[in-house]
Design a protein around this motif. Structure first.
Motif, PDB file in Angstrom:
ATOM      1  N   LEU A  62     -11.757 -23.533   5.527  1.00  0.00           N
ATOM      2  CA  LEU A  62     -10.399 -23.001   5.452  1.00  0.00           C
ATOM      3  C   LEU A  62      -9.406 -23.929   6.154  1.00  0.00           C
ATOM      4  O   LEU A  62      -8.310 -24.203   5.635  1.00  0.00           O
ATOM      5  CB  LEU A  62     -10.353 -21.604   6.070  1.00  0.00           C
ATOM      6  N   ARG A  63      -9.768 -24.417   7.326  1.00  0.00           N
ATOM      7  CA  ARG A  63      -8.864 -25.302   8.048  1.00  0.00           C
ATOM      8  C   ARG A  63      -8.652 -26.624   7.314  1.00  0.00           C
ATOM      9  O   ARG A  63      -7.531 -27.160   7.276  1.00  0.00           O
ATOM     10  CB  ARG A  63      -9.419 -25.576   9.452  1.00  0.00           C
ATOM     11  N   ASN A  64      -9.698 -27.172   6.715  1.00  0.00           N
ATOM     12  CA  ASN A  64      -9.561 -28.436   5.991  1.00  0.00           C
ATOM     13  C   ASN A  64      -8.779 -28.253   4.697  1.00  0.00           C
ATOM     14  O   ASN A  64      -7.968 -29.121   4.338  1.00  0.00           O
ATOM     15  CB  ASN A  64     -10.948 -29.009   5.682  1.00  0.00           C
ATOM     16  N   MET A  65      -9.003 -27.149   4.000  1.00  0.00           N
ATOM     17  CA  MET A  65      -8.250 -26.909   2.776  1.00  0.00           C
ATOM     18  C   MET A  65      -6.772 -26.687   3.073  1.00  0.00           C
ATOM     19  O   MET A  65      -5.908 -27.049   2.267  1.00  0.00           O
ATOM     20  CB  MET A  65      -8.839 -25.710   2.034  1.00  0.00           C
ATOM     21  N   GLU A  66      -6.458 -26.101   4.225  1.00  0.00           N
ATOM     22  CA  GLU A  66      -5.053 -25.924   4.589  1.00  0.00           C
ATOM     23  C   GLU A  66      -4.390 -27.278   4.836  1.00  0.00           C
ATOM     24  O   GLU A  66      -3.234 -27.499   4.453  1.00  0.00           O
ATOM     25  CB  GLU A  66      -4.964 -25.056   5.840  1.00  0.00           C
ATOM     26  N   GLN A  67      -5.104 -28.197   5.485  1.00  0.00           N
ATOM     27  CA  GLN A  67      -4.533 -29.508   5.775  1.00  0.00           C
ATOM     28  C   GLN A  67      -4.284 -30.321   4.511  1.00  0.00           C
ATOM     29  O   GLN A  67      -3.390 -31.163   4.475  1.00  0.00           O
ATOM     30  CB  GLN A  67      -5.466 -30.280   6.711  1.00  0.00           C
ATOM     31  N   PHE A  68      -5.067 -30.074   3.458  1.00  0.00           N
ATOM     32  CA  PHE A  68      -4.901 -30.804   2.195  1.00  0.00           C
ATOM     33  C   PHE A  68      -4.202 -29.961   1.132  1.00  0.00           C
ATOM     34  O   PHE A  68      -4.396 -30.170  -0.069  1.00  0.00           O
ATOM     35  CB  PHE A  68      -6.273 -31.265   1.676  1.00  0.00           C
ATOM     36  N   ALA A  69      -3.405 -28.979   1.582  1.00  0.00           N
ATOM     37  CA  ALA A  69      -2.565 -28.167   0.691  1.00  0.00           C
ATOM     38  C   ALA A  69      -3.383 -27.479  -0.396  1.00  0.00           C
ATOM     39  O   ALA A  69      -2.943 -27.362  -1.542  1.00  0.00           O
ATOM     40  CB  ALA A  69      -1.458 -29.011   0.055  1.00  0.00           C
ATOM     41  N   TRP A  70      -4.561 -27.013  -0.022  1.00  0.00           N
ATOM     42  CA  TRP A  70      -5.437 -26.265  -0.921  1.00  0.00           C
ATOM     43  C   TRP A  70      -5.737 -27.036  -2.207  1.00  0.00           C
ATOM     44  O   TRP A  70      -5.723 -26.475  -3.306  1.00  0.00           O
ATOM     45  CB  TRP A  70      -4.844 -24.902  -1.262  1.00  0.00           C
ATOM     46  N   ASN A  71      -5.989 -28.311  -2.057  1.00  0.00           N
ATOM     47  CA  ASN A  71      -6.364 -29.156  -3.190  1.00  0.00           C
ATOM     48  C   ASN A  71      -7.847 -28.907  -3.522  1.00  0.00           C
ATOM     49  O   ASN A  71      -8.720 -29.128  -2.675  1.00  0.00           O
ATOM     50  CB  ASN A  71      -6.135 -30.624  -2.856  1.00  0.00           C
ATOM     51  N   PRO A  72      -8.167 -28.467  -4.743  1.00  0.00           N
ATOM     52  CA  PRO A  72      -9.576 -28.180  -5.071  1.00  0.00           C
ATOM     53  C   PRO A  72     -10.466 -29.417  -5.033  1.00  0.00           C
ATOM     54  O   PRO A  72     -11.678 -29.294  -4.828  1.00  0.00           O
ATOM     55  CB  PRO A  72      -9.494 -27.593  -6.485  1.00  0.00           C
ATOM     56  N   ASP A  73      -9.875 -30.591  -5.219  1.00  0.00           N
ATOM     57  CA  ASP A  73     -10.704 -31.805  -5.185  1.00  0.00           C
ATOM     58  C   ASP A  73     -11.285 -32.074  -3.804  1.00  0.00           C
ATOM     59  O   ASP A  73     -12.374 -32.648  -3.679  1.00  0.00           O
ATOM     60  CB  ASP A  73      -9.868 -33.013  -5.637  1.00  0.00           C
ATOM     61  N   HIS A  74     -10.582 -31.657  -2.776  1.00  0.00           N
ATOM     62  CA  HIS A  74     -11.097 -31.886  -1.419  1.00  0.00           C
ATOM     63  C   HIS A  74     -12.305 -31.010  -1.108  1.00  0.00           C
ATOM     64  O   HIS A  74     -13.111 -31.329  -0.215  1.00  0.00           O
ATOM     65  CB  HIS A  74      -9.984 -31.630  -0.398  1.00  0.00           C
ATOM     66  N   LEU A  75     -12.432 -29.908  -1.841  1.00  0.00           N
ATOM     67  CA  LEU A  75     -13.593 -29.040  -1.620  1.00  0.00           C
ATOM     68  C   LEU A  75     -14.887 -29.753  -1.982  1.00  0.00           C
ATOM     69  O   LEU A  75     -15.928 -29.551  -1.337  1.00  0.00           O
ATOM     70  CB  LEU A  75     -13.435 -27.754  -2.434  1.00  0.00           C
ATOM     71  N   TRP A  76     -14.837 -30.597  -3.014  1.00  0.00           N
ATOM     72  CA  TRP A  76     -16.028 -31.361  -3.395  1.00  0.00           C
ATOM     73  C   TRP A  76     -16.322 -32.471  -2.393  1.00  0.00           C
ATOM     74  O   TRP A  76     -17.465 -32.943  -2.302  1.00  0.00           O
ATOM     75  CB  TRP A  76     -15.842 -31.951  -4.789  1.00  0.00           C
ATOM     76  N   VAL A  77     -15.321 -32.873  -1.639  1.00  0.00           N
ATOM     77  CA  VAL A  77     -15.566 -33.842  -0.565  1.00  0.00           C
ATOM     78  C   VAL A  77     -16.325 -33.187   0.588  1.00  0.00           C
ATOM     79  O   VAL A  77     -17.190 -33.806   1.232  1.00  0.00           O
ATOM     80  CB  VAL A  77     -14.232 -34.439  -0.085  1.00  0.00           C
ATOM     81  N   LEU A  78     -16.015 -31.918   0.863  1.00  0.00           N
ATOM     82  CA  LEU A  78     -16.698 -31.195   1.929  1.00  0.00           C
ATOM     83  C   LEU A  78     -18.080 -30.702   1.529  1.00  0.00           C
ATOM     84  O   LEU A  78     -18.901 -30.404   2.403  1.00  0.00           O
ATOM     85  CB  LEU A  78     -15.852 -29.994   2.372  1.00  0.00           C
ATOM     86  N   PHE A  79     -18.322 -30.588   0.238  1.00  0.00           N
ATOM     87  CA  PHE A  79     -19.569 -29.966  -0.225  1.00  0.00           C
ATOM     88  C   PHE A  79     -20.823 -30.707   0.257  1.00  0.00           C
ATOM     89  O   PHE A  79     -21.792 -30.047   0.675  1.00  0.00           O
ATOM     90  CB  PHE A  79     -19.559 -29.874  -1.759  1.00  0.00           C
ATOM     91  N   PRO A  80     -20.898 -32.052   0.233  1.00  0.00           N
ATOM     92  CA  PRO A  80     -22.131 -32.709   0.721  1.00  0.00           C
ATOM     93  C   PRO A  80     -22.441 -32.407   2.186  1.00  0.00           C
ATOM     94  O   PRO A  80     -23.608 -32.169   2.540  1.00  0.00           O
ATOM     95  CB  PRO A  80     -21.856 -34.194   0.497  1.00  0.00           C
ATOM     96  N   ASP A  81     -21.412 -32.384   3.036  1.00  0.00           N
ATOM     97  CA  ASP A  81     -21.652 -32.087   4.444  1.00  0.00           C
ATOM     98  C   ASP A  81     -22.092 -30.639   4.648  1.00  0.00           C
ATOM     99  O   ASP A  81     -22.990 -30.356   5.457  1.00  0.00           O
ATOM    100  CB  ASP A  81     -20.384 -32.360   5.254  1.00  0.00           C
ATOM    101  N   VAL A  82     -21.468 -29.724   3.916  1.00  0.00           N
ATOM    102  CA  VAL A  82     -21.867 -28.319   4.020  1.00  0.00           C
ATOM    103  C   VAL A  82     -23.315 -28.146   3.557  1.00  0.00           C
ATOM    104  O   VAL A  82     -24.119 -27.446   4.192  1.00  0.00           O
ATOM    105  CB  VAL A  82     -20.911 -27.430   3.206  1.00  0.00           C
ATOM    106  N   PHE A  83     -23.657 -28.788   2.448  1.00  0.00           N
ATOM    107  CA  PHE A  83     -25.019 -28.695   1.931  1.00  0.00           C
ATOM    108  C   PHE A  83     -26.019 -29.291   2.918  1.00  0.00           C
ATOM    109  O   PHE A  83     -27.132 -28.770   3.094  1.00  0.00           O
ATOM    110  CB  PHE A  83     -25.098 -29.419   0.580  1.00  0.00           C
ATOM    111  N   MET A  84     -25.629 -30.367   3.590  1.00  0.00           N
ATOM    112  CA  MET A  84     -26.518 -30.997   4.559  1.00  0.00           C
ATOM    113  C   MET A  84     -26.785 -30.071   5.748  1.00  0.00           C
ATOM    114  O   MET A  84     -27.935 -29.933   6.203  1.00  0.00           O
ATOM    115  CB  MET A  84     -25.883 -32.302   5.038  1.00  0.00           C
ATOM    116  N   VAL A  85     -25.751 -29.407   6.244  1.00  0.00           N
ATOM    117  CA  VAL A  85     -25.920 -28.502   7.382  1.00  0.00           C
ATOM    118  C   VAL A  85     -26.785 -27.297   7.004  1.00  0.00           C
ATOM    119  O   VAL A  85     -27.699 -26.903   7.739  1.00  0.00           O
ATOM    120  CB  VAL A  85     -24.543 -28.051   7.904  1.00  0.00           C
TER     121      VAL A  85
END
Length: 611
Positions: free
Chosen positions: A330-353
């Motif tokens: 939520l905090r990262n999507m707010e910083q990037f103005a809720w751009n859906p493309d940034h969600l795919w940037v976060l997905f590898p790290d989330v999947f890794m954790v």
């Protein structure tokens, strides 16, 4: 004539000698050569002697060592595994158990995860409605009249409680959340993020480890603080001035929830810094910290109860990590103005954790069960115990709400996490205009629908698990007060508490009253009455207020104890009673059996503790 007869005899002897030489076997003279000694008669098979027996005897005799004979023995040496069949069968079963652990563990984790989801959604959906109903009851109190015995509208007697104990707890929870949310507005999330980002990697790694330990300590002590507040606010009181003790407990609970929410915010900020770092070194170090947990848990002795504690702690940690990942996204999507493309940037790290969490849990539980000879079926027992806790909280004589039972069982306290999530959502999502408020209302209805569906599915699954474990009879046993371990007379507060289901099975049931269901005599009767007893609401206690003190009658002097005469033995003094109490306590301690899974109440800090 004499010469003729002599020549004939010599010819006959020569013929006999030649015949013996023809019939002679090659092994008849072996004992003469010294290769073998004199042996018993060789075994005869079908008229011939067995030469293999002789060769076996030759091999059995010790011979001079040689390299050729050693290499030949190493190449042709054999062994038989069936001579130790039990050992190899046990090792094969261990392999099968390790292969079954991931499936059984994930079943338990999934069930426990949805229990935490149910308790977490309760704070956002049903708790506001219950607080609203309690406030409406307080508002409609003047309609009863302060002197009227029974209100003509709400049919409530004037001598009853203003609020039921459950409503008092709901109001306290609502007040705690409102005060903590207003206090969280003074904490700047952005300043905390940049303050943490300016630290070195090693320092952040140490900080994150300290935060994990502090979270367990806060969860352990926080549930005791909340329980003390609820009991102080709802216990029967003889005087109204005793209610003043609720105030310090209330401020202590508010202070705890506020500090715990800040602690979780620092954890989320550290994880957010790890996600946004360029080389991902901090994220790798934080994930490797999970594998250090294997070293601290695998090589210790575990029993079934200890493993149950650790399983509940793992469920709570996994749910908390998922909520932290949601806050980071939520905090990262707010910083990037809720751009859906940034969600795919976060997905590898989330999947890794998430993958590291699951892998560490599977490896840890697989080797713990292997080293301690615990079967994979034990996770079905753990799941049935959690299901029993959920079903028993829905009964008429339930001692606590199921959200509180989940907190005690897993060490999960939803209030600080809910306060932080509301704070992050309110700062990340801007609500302006009628359309936005309409979307918020529709989102609330969606959460209520999800909560109801989740509760229905969990309750149905729990009934199935309880029935498979043959624990239905424990649901309908009459609760009795557990005996005190010190041998003293139980106080009023101790008598008001509910006993655990395992204690109920050890004591005789009390006579059936109107407020308690009778114990079932067979499994069929218990199953037929389960639908009615699980869904009915708890009845108010008749002994909530202490009885009025009875004046001693002067006309009954015989009821007073008489003074003992010198010949009669005197009653035991107080000092003698105090000396006898430790002895009785020690005897009860030695006679206490092993704890059942249903008797364990808190598994918060010591997830891998060895008693």
């Amino acid at each position: 004539m004499a010469d003729l007869s002599g020549t004939e005899l010599s010819e006959e002897k020569e013929a006999e000698i030649e015949l013996k030489k023809r019939q002679k076997r090659p092994w008849d003279d072996l004992h003469k050569s010294g290769k073998i000694g004199l042996t018993p008669e060789l075994p005869e098979t079908l008229g011939f002697y067995d030469i293999s027996a002789v060769r076996r005897e030759q091999r059995a005799q010790p011979a001079e060592p040689s390299l050729t004979r050693f290499i030949s023995a190493e190449l042709t040496r054999g062994y038989f595994l069936e001579h130790n069949e039990a050992k190899y069968t046990e090792r094969r079963e261990r392999v099968y158990t390790c292969m079954r652990i991931p499936k059984e563990l994930e079943k338990l984790m999934t069930f426990g995860f949805f229990l935490c989801v149910d308790a977490f959604l309760y704070v956002f959906t049903l708790l506001p409605l219950r607080v609203l109903l309690a406030v409406l009851r307080l508002i409609t109190l003047p309609c009863c009249g302060f002197r009227a015995r029974t209100c003509p509208y709400c049919r409530r007697s004037s001598g009853s409680r203003l609020l039921q104990p459950a409503q008092v707890c709901d109001v306290l929870k609502g007040l705690i959340m409102v005060l903590c949310f207003s206090m969280m507005h003074y904490v700047d999330y952005s300043m905390m993020y940049h303050l943490i980002r300016g630290q070195s990697v090693i320092k952040l790694y140490i900080i994150y480890n300290m935060l994990e330990v502090a979270d367990r300590l806060f969860s352990s002590f926080g549930q005791d603080i909340l329980d003390a507040l609820y009991w102080t606010a709802t216990e029967p009181k003889e005087r109204k001035r005793d209610s003043i003790g609720v105030i310090p407990h209330f401020f202590m609970a508010v202070f705890y929830v506020f500090l715990h929410a800040i602690l979780i915010m620092v954890q989320a900020s550290t994880l957010n810094v790890a996600f946004n770092s360029h080389n991902k070194s901090l994220l790798t170090i934080m994930m490797s910290n999970n594998f250090v947990e294997i070293k601290g848990s695998v090589f210790k002795k575990f029993e079934k109860n200890n493993l149950f504690q650790m399983s509940n702690s793992d469920i709570k940690e996994r749910f908390t990590s998922y909520v932290l990942l949601l806050i980071v996204c939520l905090r990262n999507m707010e910083q990037f103005a809720w751009n859906p493309d940034h969600l795919w940037v976060l997905f590898p790290d989330v999947f890794m954790v998430v993958t590291s969490e699951v892998a560490v849990d599977v490896i840890k539980h697989a080797f713990i069960t292997k080293f301690n000879d615990i079967t994979a079926d034990v996770y079905s027992e753990y799941r049935a115990s959690l299901a029993f806790e959920l079903v028993s909280s829905r009964q008429k004589n339930a001692c606590t709400d199921y959200s509180d039972s989940v907190a005690r069982r897993m060490g999960f306290i939803p209030l600080p996490l809910a306060v932080l999530l509301i704070r992050v959502v309110m700062s990340s999502v801007k609500v302006q205009g009628a359309l936005s408020y309409t979307c918020v209302f529709l989102c609330y209805l969606g959460l209520v629908t999800l909560k109801v569906l989740n509760s229905i599915v969990l309750l149905g699954k729990s009934c199935v698990y309880v029935k498979r474990a043959n624990m239905e009879d424990k649901l309908f046993e009459t609760p009795t007060a557990a005996p005190s371990s010190s041998g003293k007379t139980p106080s009023r507060a101790d008598q008001a508490r509910c006993s655990t289901p395992s204690d109920e099975s050890k004591t005789e049931p009390n006579p059936v009253t109107a407020s308690s269901p009778p114990p079932s005599s067979s499994s069929s009767s218990s199953s037929s009455s389960s639908s009615s007893s699980v869904t009915t609401q708890p009845t108010p206690r008749t002994d909530s207020f202490p009885p009025p003190p009875s004046d001693p009658s002067p006309a009954a002097p015989a009821s007073r104890p008489s003074t003992p005469s010198p010949e009669q033995p005197a009653a035991p003094s107080l000092a003698q009673e105090e000396e006898g109490e430790p002895q009785a306590a020690s005897e009860l301690k030695h006679r206490t059996p092993n704890k059942d899974l249903l008797e364990i109440d808190r598994f918060t800090i010591c997830g891998n503790r060895i008693d």
